[in-house]
Scaffold this active site. Structure first.
Site, PDB file in Angstrom:
ATOM      1  N   GLU A  46       0.857  -1.183   0.000  1.00  0.00           N
ATOM      2  CA  GLU A  46       0.000   0.000   0.000  1.00  0.00           C
ATOM      3  C   GLU A  46       0.896   1.236   0.000  1.00  0.00           C
ATOM      4  OE1 GLU A  46      -2.689  -0.174   3.270  1.00  0.00           O
ATOM      5  OE2 GLU A  46      -3.317  -2.234   2.805  1.00  0.00           O
ATOM      6  N   ASP A  57      -4.811   8.373  10.832  1.00  0.00           N
ATOM      7  CA  ASP A  57      -3.441   7.956  11.101  1.00  0.00           C
ATOM      8  C   ASP A  57      -2.903   8.527  12.400  1.00  0.00           C
ATOM      9  OD1 ASP A  57      -2.867   6.401   8.715  1.00  0.00           O
ATOM     10  OD2 ASP A  57      -3.112   8.283   7.642  1.00  0.00           O
TER      11      ASP A  57
END
Length: 257
Positions: A46, A57
């Site tokens: 990814e 995140d």
């Protein structure tokens, strides 16, 4: 056949997917990182599209994205770096990023660029599922791009079955409702979530991500899904080592120890 589909048809267990942020730690090392990961046995990659507000995140990936943007990384520059990769790279590649830069680039243009570069799928965590069904899925299908959806412990069974029915490739099974970041173990609450999803007998394979950083969490993910996605741990090792090769060697030693 899409490379993601082919991977899950040929390998059902212990799949290792690695996330890294394009443009970090150097602006021009994207191709190098991909080649090193494939050479060291990673099954899927990814590639993170850096964004100024990566809401899903944790600190490690936030900092990497900030540095990548300072290095001048953009979606257009990323596609330029990816354009010749398929001459020697075979494994599935996905782009993972937020809706804002994708929409600024233009979704049709984004899908076309993915096809031209040999990108197999994308993960857009803040893409509403209804928008995906009505506006994004038809375009992505034209270009053979898999749009991977996320589920969390808070996602209802009804919603999970609906996602399973209307997507393919795999389902990204977020281990917790928190942001990305390394964890030492999965508690009973997370284990109960894994058991609940296992009992649903979904059509799509699943990959577990968020919090996988050692052998215990890697094995727990692999025992409850087709494999594991590791991001923050690899990115932190990139920051602490001199090369992506050292970083992946240290990561593999950690999860295989």
């Amino acid at each position: 056949m899409n490379r993601i589909t082919k991977l899950f048809e040929t390998k059902q267990k212990d799949i290792l997917s690695i996330y890294f942020c394009a443009g970090y730690p150097q602006a021009d090392n994207t191709a190098e990182v991909i080649r090193v990961l494939e050479d060291n046995g990673v099954d899927m990659i990814e590639i993170g599209i850096p964004f100024s507000d990566p809401m899903a995140d944790g600190v490690v990936i936030q900092n990497a994205a900030t540095q990548a943007l300072r290095n001048g990384m953009s979606l257009a520059r990323l596609f330029d770096q990816l354009k010749d990769l398929r001459s020697d790279i075979e494994i599935p590649l996905l782009l993972m990023g937020y809706l804002n830069p994708v929409m600024q680039y233009g979704f049709d243009k984004f899908c076309r660029s993915c096809r031209d570069c040999g990108i197999d799928g994308c993960i857009i965590p803040d893409l509403p599922f209804d928008d995906y069904l009505n506006d994004f899925k038809p375009v992505a299908e034209i270009y053979g791009l898999k749009v991977i959806m996320l589920i969390t412990p808070e996602t209802s069974d009804e919603r999970i079955r609906f996602i399973d029915e209307h997507t393919d490739g795999f389902i990204y099974m977020v281990s917790s409702a928190a942001t990305t970041g390394a964890q030492q173990s999965f508690d009973e609450q997370k284990q109960a979530y894994f058991r609940r999803i296992n009992a649903m007998s979904l059509r799509n394979p699943r990959m577990v991500g968020f919090g996988i950083s050692n052998r215990e969490t890697f094995l727990a993910a692999c025992s409850n899904a087709s494999g594991a996605i590791i991001g923050s741990k690899f990115v932190s090792l990139q920051a602490a080592t001199a090369s992506p090769e050292i970083a992946i060697h240290q990561l593999l030693a950690t999860i295989q120890a």
